[in-house]
Design an enzyme around this catalytic site. Structure first.
Site, PDB file in Angstrom:
ATOM      1  N   CYS A 197      61.743 -30.391 -84.130  1.00 45.66           N
ATOM      2  CA  CYS A 197      61.320 -30.312 -82.723  1.00 45.66           C
ATOM      3  C   CYS A 197      60.461 -31.469 -82.242  1.00 45.66           C
ATOM      4  O   CYS A 197      60.846 -32.166 -81.301  1.00 45.66           O
ATOM      5  CB  CYS A 197      60.578 -29.006 -82.492  1.00 45.66           C
ATOM      6  SG  CYS A 197      61.667 -27.598 -82.554  1.00 45.66           S
ATOM      7  N   GLU A 229      58.809 -23.053 -87.892  1.00 42.63           N
ATOM      8  CA  GLU A 229      59.526 -22.765 -89.139  1.00 42.63           C
ATOM      9  C   GLU A 229      58.522 -22.246 -90.166  1.00 42.63           C
ATOM     10  O   GLU A 229      57.396 -22.714 -90.242  1.00 42.63           O
ATOM     11  CB  GLU A 229      60.214 -24.026 -89.651  1.00 42.63           C
ATOM     12  CG  GLU A 229      61.342 -24.435 -88.744  1.00 42.63           C
ATOM     13  CD  GLU A 229      62.227 -25.510 -89.342  1.00 42.63           C
ATOM     14  OE1 GLU A 229      62.269 -25.659 -90.568  1.00 42.63           O
ATOM     15  OE2 GLU A 229      62.879 -26.199 -88.544  1.00 42.63           O
ATOM     16  N   VAL A 262      67.042 -21.266 -84.072  1.00 47.73           N
ATOM     17  CA  VAL A 262      66.589 -20.518 -82.892  1.00 47.73           C
ATOM     18  C   VAL A 262      67.445 -19.263 -82.695  1.00 47.73           C
ATOM     19  O   VAL A 262      66.931 -18.172 -82.435  1.00 47.73           O
ATOM     20  CB  VAL A 262      66.641 -21.430 -81.639  1.00 47.73           C
ATOM     21  CG1 VAL A 262      66.360 -20.643 -80.370  1.00 47.73           C
ATOM     22  CG2 VAL A 262      65.644 -22.574 -81.781  1.00 47.73           C
ATOM     23  N   ALA A 269      44.998 -34.581 -90.305  1.00 50.02           N
ATOM     24  CA  ALA A 269      45.513 -35.957 -90.324  1.00 50.02           C
ATOM     25  C   ALA A 269      46.243 -36.229 -91.626  1.00 50.02           C
ATOM     26  O   ALA A 269      46.023 -35.559 -92.622  1.00 50.02           O
ATOM     27  CB  ALA A 269      44.339 -36.923 -90.182  1.00 50.02           C
TER      28      ALA A 269
END
Ligand code: UDX
Length: 438
Positions: free
Chosen positions: A265, A160, A11, A257
């Site tokens: 996160c 990311e 971050v 899926a």
């Protein structure tokens, strides 16, 4: 404006790059000298597409780095807290880095005359900025928040692999401010960013971040649960996702899926929100279920392989993709780790390929896994291939190379990297969670 960005993890470094690109003078601060040296040498301490290029262009001009927090804070108008918020063993948030960074900033502010604004960017549980960070800053500085210094919360929504694009063109900016002066500072900081901006209090800003991640994680676990149901009905989850994704209220995104979500996160934030909610005497039934479904998805891939291969003992299994998603070397909470552990426990021989994350996985499994430089090498003589991360190098494999190279062409795909009809035509046994089984 002059900024100090405390913490050069994911971050921090992306935030610093984003603001420096918009013309602010940014100083990155970290307690680890190797990270600071790396930035000074214009080399990112972590892998993110395009980041080295930005550092090459801006270090020494708009972007600086130091281990001296006090100097950086004294020289700046705004300090961003971007330190990590790891999970404690019970899933709750561990605030040790937040607390030490806040104390160090407060200390630096004690001898600073000019008004300074502190903005929290790290993901923290609702109420943390007001009830934990604020008192630490006030105590260490001997000053009063709102009067002598400003305090705000401005969550990030970086993904990311596309983080630079996300920081350059955010789909919204949440300006959490405890006072009007701070709001003014936040507005000025983001004046060159074109995006809807929402001004809220710090507690709301903190909650928006958690709600955002919890919702996206829920969407993934929902589609994974539907996949598990589809398997029973012999219908294809990808057709179901397409069908429901066309409903504007649902949207087609985050409906892929398969192996489940990983990363730094979603798992951590959903666990932290669930733990905080439990601590506040509300049992978060839905969040618990989101985590439960996600924990079992990687193992479903192993079960599917077992159902196609029979006994896994002694079989050679190719694991294609190790990072939690493509374009990153990050393996935090990656489904690949659960899959490999389960394969090793079943005494299978594991071969693995990843273009970026191999070195990280080596630190976990050492030489219990055979690491291959090319995806083709993992396939040679293997009894089954598990596709865990949809890297372009994996998707670029020719379907007939599976047939040619493998001992038996059984593929269990957790990311739907190929067209099942073409795969079938190429003579492959190509299966996934929630796909048609005939
Ligand atoms: C996420 C959020 O998207 C971002 O807003 C937040 O700031 C940080 O967490 P990130 O962890 O980088 O970003 O990755 P993301 O692209 O969201 O994917 C997370 C995981 O979910 C990956 O493991 C991915 O493979 C998985 N996923 C995603 C699915 O399984 N299905 C999907 O449809 C989408």
């Amino acid at each position: 404006m002059k900024l100090a960005v405390i913490g050069t993890g994911y971050v921090g470094i992306i935030t610093a790059a984003g603001f420096a690109e918009k013309g602010h003078k940014v100083t990155c601060v970290d307690i680890l000298p190797e990270k600071i040296e790396s930035i000074k040498k214009k080399k990112s301490p972590l892998y993110e597409a395009g980041l080295d290029k930005v550092l090459k262009k801006l270090v020494g001009k708009k972007l600086f780095a130091t281990t001296n927090l006090a100097e950086a804070v004294k020289d700046a108008d705004v300090s961003f807290i971007c330190v990590g918020t790891p999970s404690a063993p019970d899933g709750s948030i561990d605030l040790k880095y937040i607390k030490s960074a806040s104390a160090a900033i407060g200390q630096a502010l004690s001898s600073k005359k000019k008004f300074h604004t502190v903005i929290v960017k790290s993901t923290v549980i609702p109420g943390t900025t007001d009830s934990i960070i604020l008192p630490i800053l006030e105590k260490a500085s001997g000053k009063k928040a709102g009067r002598d210094f400003g305090l705000g919360m401005n969550p990030e929504f970086l993904k990311e692999g596309t983080a630079l694009a996300d920081v350059r063109k955010p789909d919204r900016i949440i300006l959490g401010a405890g006072d009007q002066k701070t709001l003014k500072v936040l507005k000025a900081l983001y004046s060159k960013f074109k995006a809807p901006k929402l001004a809220v209090d710090t507690r709301t800003a903190e909650t928006i971040k958690y709600a955002n991640n919890a919702f996206l994680a829920t969407k993934i676990s929902f589609i994974n649960e539907m996949a598990n149901i589809c398997e029973k009905f012999n219908v294809d989850i990808y057709e179901i996702a397409k069908g429901i994704g066309l409903d504007e209220r649902i949207s087609p995104r985050f409906l892929a899926a398969g192996a489940g979500f990983g990363g730094s996160c979603f798992p951590k934030d959903v666990k932290a929100l669930a733990a905080a909610s439990r601590a506040a005497s509300y049992e978060p039934t839905l969040l618990n279920a989101v985590l439960e479904v996600n924990a079992s998805q990687p193992l479903r891939m192993v079960e599917l392989a077992r159902s196609l291969l029979g006994e896994l003992r002694g079989k050679t299994i190719a694991v294609l993709g190790l990072a939690f998603k493509p374009e990153t070397d990050d393996i935090r909470e990656a489904p690949s780790l659960i899959i490999i552990e389960s394969l090793l426990r079943a005494s299978a021989n594991v071969r693995a390929y990843d273009p970026k994350a191999t070195a990280n996985v080596k630190t976990v499994f050492g030489n219990m896994v055979q690491y291959c430089k090319k995806p083709e090498d993992t396939l040679k003589g293997s009894d089954c291939a598990l596709i865990v991360t949809e890297w372009k190098q994996v998707k670029a494999l020719k379907l007939n190379s599976f047939k040619k190279l493998m001992a038996s062409p059984i593929i269990v795909d957790g990311r739907r990297a190929f067209d099942p009809i073409k795969a079938k035509k190429a003579g492959l046994i190509y299966r996934g969670i929630g796909w048609r089984n005939k």
